[in-house]
Design a protein around this motif. Structure first.
Motif, PDB file in Angstrom:
ATOM      1  N   SER A 150      -4.883  22.738 107.706  1.00  0.00           N
ATOM      2  CA  SER A 150      -4.393  22.364 106.376  1.00  0.00           C
ATOM      3  C   SER A 150      -3.687  21.013 106.363  1.00  0.00           C
ATOM      4  CB  SER A 150      -3.456  23.456 105.849  1.00  0.00           C
ATOM      5  OG  SER A 150      -4.159  24.670 105.667  1.00  0.00           O
ATOM      6  N   ALA A 151      -2.852  20.771 107.346  1.00  0.00           N
ATOM      7  CA  ALA A 151      -2.056  19.542 107.358  1.00  0.00           C
ATOM      8  C   ALA A 151      -2.872  18.301 107.701  1.00  0.00           C
ATOM      9  CB  ALA A 151      -0.906  19.685 108.357  1.00  0.00           C
ATOM     10  N   ASP A 152      -4.094  18.492 108.207  1.00  0.00           N
ATOM     11  CA  ASP A 152      -4.899  17.359 108.690  1.00  0.00           C
ATOM     12  C   ASP A 152      -6.005  16.938 107.733  1.00  0.00           C
ATOM     13  OD1 ASP A 152      -3.393  17.530 111.008  1.00  0.00           O
ATOM     14  OD2 ASP A 152      -4.867  18.776 112.049  1.00  0.00           O
ATOM     15  N   ARG A 153      -6.225  17.683 106.671  1.00  0.00           N
ATOM     16  CA  ARG A 153      -7.441  17.494 105.873  1.00  0.00           C
ATOM     17  C   ARG A 153      -7.539  16.108 105.232  1.00  0.00           C
ATOM     18  NH1 ARG A 153      -7.105  23.495 103.201  1.00  0.00           N
ATOM     19  NH2 ARG A 153      -5.081  22.619 102.624  1.00  0.00           N
ATOM     20  N   GLU A 154      -6.486  15.659 104.564  1.00  0.00           N
ATOM     21  CA  GLU A 154      -6.546  14.347 103.908  1.00  0.00           C
ATOM     22  C   GLU A 154      -6.760  13.219 104.916  1.00  0.00           C
ATOM     23  OE1 GLU A 154      -4.875  17.210 101.274  1.00  0.00           O
ATOM     24  OE2 GLU A 154      -3.970  16.546 103.151  1.00  0.00           O
ATOM     25  N   THR A 155      -6.078  13.320 106.058  1.00  0.00           N
ATOM     26  CA  THR A 155      -6.216  12.296 107.094  1.00  0.00           C
ATOM     27  C   THR A 155      -7.627  12.250 107.642  1.00  0.00           C
ATOM     28  OG1 THR A 155      -3.885  12.554 107.718  1.00  0.00           O
ATOM     29  CG2 THR A 155      -5.334  11.499 109.317  1.00  0.00           C
ATOM     30  N   MET A 156      -8.238  13.415 107.850  1.00  0.00           N
ATOM     31  CA  MET A 156      -9.598  13.474 108.382  1.00  0.00           C
ATOM     32  C   MET A 156     -10.592  12.813 107.435  1.00  0.00           C
ATOM     33  SD  MET A 156      -9.695  17.312 110.050  1.00  0.00           S
ATOM     34  CE  MET A 156     -11.317  17.104 110.800  1.00  0.00           C
ATOM     35  N   LEU A 157     -10.395  13.021 106.135  1.00  0.00           N
ATOM     36  CA  LEU A 157     -11.290  12.418 105.157  1.00  0.00           C
ATOM     37  C   LEU A 157     -11.084  10.904 105.082  1.00  0.00           C
ATOM     38  CD1 LEU A 157     -11.092  15.087 102.311  1.00  0.00           C
ATOM     39  CD2 LEU A 157     -13.114  14.506 103.664  1.00  0.00           C
ATOM     40  N   LYS A 158      -9.842  10.484 105.092  1.00  0.00           N
ATOM     41  CA  LYS A 158      -9.547   9.053 105.028  1.00  0.00           C
ATOM     42  C   LYS A 158     -10.131   8.304 106.217  1.00  0.00           C
ATOM     43  CE  LYS A 158      -5.242   8.899 102.346  1.00  0.00           C
ATOM     44  NZ  LYS A 158      -3.794   8.549 102.406  1.00  0.00           N
ATOM     45  N   ARG A 159     -10.013   8.899 107.413  1.00  0.00           N
ATOM     46  CA  ARG A 159     -10.502   8.246 108.636  1.00  0.00           C
ATOM     47  C   ARG A 159     -12.015   8.321 108.779  1.00  0.00           C
ATOM     48  NH1 ARG A 159      -6.249  10.864 112.637  1.00  0.00           N
ATOM     49  NH2 ARG A 159      -7.925  12.400 112.723  1.00  0.00           N
ATOM     50  N   GLY A 160     -12.638   9.174 107.984  1.00  0.00           N
ATOM     51  CA  GLY A 160     -14.078   9.342 108.119  1.00  0.00           C
ATOM     52  C   GLY A 160     -14.465  10.251 109.264  1.00  0.00           C
ATOM     53  N   ASP A 161     -13.541  11.123 109.700  1.00  0.00           N
ATOM     54  CA  ASP A 161     -13.842  12.062 110.781  1.00  0.00           C
ATOM     55  C   ASP A 161     -14.890  13.090 110.339  1.00  0.00           C
ATOM     56  OD1 ASP A 161     -11.891  10.761 112.202  1.00  0.00           O
ATOM     57  OD2 ASP A 161     -10.348  12.278 111.861  1.00  0.00           O
ATOM     58  N   VAL A 162     -14.923  13.359 109.041  1.00  0.00           N
ATOM     59  CA  VAL A 162     -15.863  14.325 108.474  1.00  0.00           C
ATOM     60  C   VAL A 162     -16.479  13.738 107.211  1.00  0.00           C
ATOM     61  CG1 VAL A 162     -14.739  16.402 109.382  1.00  0.00           C
ATOM     62  CG2 VAL A 162     -13.963  15.427 107.222  1.00  0.00           C
ATOM     63  N   ASP A 163     -17.651  14.262 106.840  1.00  0.00           N
ATOM     64  CA  ASP A 163     -18.292  13.827 105.591  1.00  0.00           C
ATOM     65  C   ASP A 163     -17.705  14.572 104.399  1.00  0.00           C
ATOM     66  OD1 ASP A 163     -20.460  11.926 106.501  1.00  0.00           O
ATOM     67  OD2 ASP A 163     -20.911  13.657 107.746  1.00  0.00           O
ATOM     68  N   PHE A 164     -17.445  15.864 104.592  1.00  0.00           N
ATOM     69  CA  PHE A 164     -16.738  16.621 103.553  1.00  0.00           C
ATOM     70  C   PHE A 164     -16.040  17.813 104.184  1.00  0.00           C
ATOM     71  CE2 PHE A 164     -21.086  18.537 103.090  1.00  0.00           C
ATOM     72  CZ  PHE A 164     -20.781  19.888 103.164  1.00  0.00           C
ATOM     73  N   ILE A 165     -15.106  18.391 103.431  1.00  0.00           N
ATOM     74  CA  ILE A 165     -14.311  19.519 103.929  1.00  0.00           C
ATOM     75  C   ILE A 165     -14.406  20.689 102.958  1.00  0.00           C
ATOM     76  CG2 ILE A 165     -11.960  20.370 104.337  1.00  0.00           C
ATOM     77  CD1 ILE A 165     -11.259  17.682 105.519  1.00  0.00           C
ATOM     78  N   ALA A 166     -14.762  21.868 103.483  1.00  0.00           N
ATOM     79  CA  ALA A 166     -14.740  23.123 102.743  1.00  0.00           C
ATOM     80  C   ALA A 166     -13.892  24.090 103.552  1.00  0.00           C
ATOM     81  CB  ALA A 166     -16.158  23.661 102.553  1.00  0.00           C
ATOM     82  N   ALA A 167     -12.600  24.177 103.207  1.00  0.00           N
ATOM     83  CA  ALA A 167     -11.668  24.925 104.062  1.00  0.00           C
ATOM     84  C   ALA A 167     -10.534  25.521 103.231  1.00  0.00           C
ATOM     85  CB  ALA A 167     -11.103  24.003 105.147  1.00  0.00           C
ATOM     86  N   SER A 168     -10.888  26.477 102.352  1.00  0.00           N
ATOM     87  CA  SER A 168      -9.905  27.070 101.427  1.00  0.00           C
ATOM     88  C   SER A 168      -8.968  25.973 100.901  1.00  0.00           C
ATOM     89  CB  SER A 168      -9.115  28.210 102.085  1.00  0.00           C
ATOM     90  OG  SER A 168      -8.483  27.819 103.281  1.00  0.00           O
ATOM     91  N   TYR A 169      -9.589  24.906 100.399  1.00  0.00           N
ATOM     92  CA  TYR A 169      -8.916  23.653 100.041  1.00  0.00           C
ATOM     93  C   TYR A 169      -8.622  23.651  98.541  1.00  0.00           C
ATOM     94  CZ  TYR A 169      -8.123  18.626 101.069  1.00  0.00           C
ATOM     95  OH  TYR A 169      -7.592  17.373 101.281  1.00  0.00           O
ATOM     96  N   SER A 170      -7.421  24.067  98.161  1.00  0.00           N
ATOM     97  CA  SER A 170      -7.066  24.148  96.749  1.00  0.00           C
ATOM     98  C   SER A 170      -6.919  22.757  96.133  1.00  0.00           C
ATOM     99  CB  SER A 170      -5.752  24.924  96.574  1.00  0.00           C
ATOM    100  OG  SER A 170      -5.917  26.270  96.970  1.00  0.00           O
ATOM    101  N   ILE A 171      -7.504  22.581  94.960  1.00  0.00           N
ATOM    102  CA  ILE A 171      -7.402  21.315  94.234  1.00  0.00           C
ATOM    103  C   ILE A 171      -6.034  21.237  93.564  1.00  0.00           C
ATOM    104  CG2 ILE A 171      -8.397  19.904  92.397  1.00  0.00           C
ATOM    105  CD1 ILE A 171     -11.044  21.450  92.822  1.00  0.00           C
ATOM    106  N   THR A 172      -5.265  20.212  93.891  1.00  0.00           N
ATOM    107  CA  THR A 172      -3.954  19.997  93.269  1.00  0.00           C
ATOM    108  C   THR A 172      -3.842  18.536  92.842  1.00  0.00           C
ATOM    109  OG1 THR A 172      -2.812  19.353  95.316  1.00  0.00           O
ATOM    110  CG2 THR A 172      -2.943  21.728  94.828  1.00  0.00           C
ATOM    111  N   PRO A 173      -2.991  18.241  91.844  1.00  0.00           N
ATOM    112  CA  PRO A 173      -2.801  16.850  91.415  1.00  0.00           C
ATOM    113  C   PRO A 173      -2.357  15.944  92.554  1.00  0.00           C
ATOM    114  CG  PRO A 173      -1.864  18.347  89.790  1.00  0.00           C
ATOM    115  CD  PRO A 173      -2.235  19.188  90.979  1.00  0.00           C
TER     116      PRO A 173
END
Length: 279
Positions: free
Chosen positions: A89-112
């Motif tokens: 959970s704590a790593d998801r935004e960083t992984m996307l920013k760095r390009g470690d993954v193409d997309f994330i599906a991990a009980s990822y709740s959409i919040t503002p």
């Protein structure tokens, strides 16, 4: 003199042929998705949530895994072209920013707050904060019934704190290191209820060793809109949204809900419409 002219002409033809071959080689690399390697897509999931995303000796299982596999297929990738990466959970935004993954599906709740950092496709599931209780317990039918009950969640859980602070302030909060520890406590009556998203609870309750031992109270205390995270500005968002719409329309979405959550008698919400975020 004539020989030199023929040789020069032949050299020119050869040069053009080599150039065309080189261009074709570059195009082939681009199509492969990597420089000289096989085509692949990297997807972030949870590795430790039964029913949602779990790494097992036999492979990867769970609702998010099934959704991500379907989406990848619509994007042109077969199952053996998927590389799974653990996305805590704590790593998801960083992984996307760095390009470690193409997309994330991990009980990822959409919040503002998260939408300021990444883009979301979906939602593809509307979950709710709920509590898991023993199958023979009929004493918890509303959030207020949690008052004076022993409530468990993992250490630092906002779900448990939400119940304690807002919905049942007299609940006795106990924090365990893992959900599995909470389930053991629930099974031996050391605690009365375990709280987190109902989809996660259903995933645990659906495990064969817990069959018939637990049930969801069905309290629906919050809305959790699960989305697929992509890097800010990525053109994958629209493509994934289209895939999710097709997954619902062809019946695949309901099939994976039933297969992953069905044993826990999870009463899921209908598939949400793309862009419809429930507050």
């Amino acid at each position: 003199m004539k020989l030199r002219k023929v040789t020069a002409a032949s050299a020119a033809v050869l040069a053009l042929s080599l150039a065309a071959t080189a261009c074709g080689s570059d195009d082939k690399k681009d199509d492969s998705g990597s420089s000289g390697g096989s085509k692949k897509i990297t997807i972030g999931i949870k590795f430790d949530q039964p029913g949602i995303g779990q790494k097992t000796p036999q492979g990867y299982t769970g609702f998010d895994v099934d959704v991500a596999t379907y989406v990848a297929g619509k994007l042109g990738y077969s199952e053996d072209q998927i590389e799974w990466k653990e996305s805590k959970s704590a790593d998801r935004e960083t992984m996307l920013k760095r390009g470690d993954v193409d997309f994330i599906a991990a009980s990822y709740s959409i919040t503002p707050e998260r939408e300021q950092l990444v883009d979301f496709a979906g939602p593809y599931l509307l979950a709710h904060q709920d509590v898991l209780i023993r199958a023979d317990d009929n004493s918890i039918k509303a959030p207020a019934d949690l008052n004076s009950k022993k409530l468990c969640s993992v250490t630092g859980s906002t779900s448990a704190q939400n119940v304690k602070d807002k919905l049942a302030p007299k609940a006795q909060l106990q924090e365990y290191p893992t959900y599995s520890a909470c389930l053991t406590g629930l099974q031996n009556a050391a605690i009365d209820a375990l709280t987190t998203d109902d989809s996660i609870l259903a995933g645990y309750a659906a495990q064969s060793q817990f069959k018939g031992k637990f049930k969801l109270a069905g309290l629906k205390m919050t809305n959790e809109n699960y989305g697929i995270g992509v890097k800010k500005g990525s053109d994958l968002k629209d493509k994934i949204n289209k895939a999710l719409e097709e997954m619902v329309s062809d019946g695949s979405w309901q099939k994976v809900v039933d297969s992953n959550f069905g044993p826990a008698n999870y009463k899921n919400e209908p598939a949400p419409k793309i862009g419809d975020i429930k507050s």
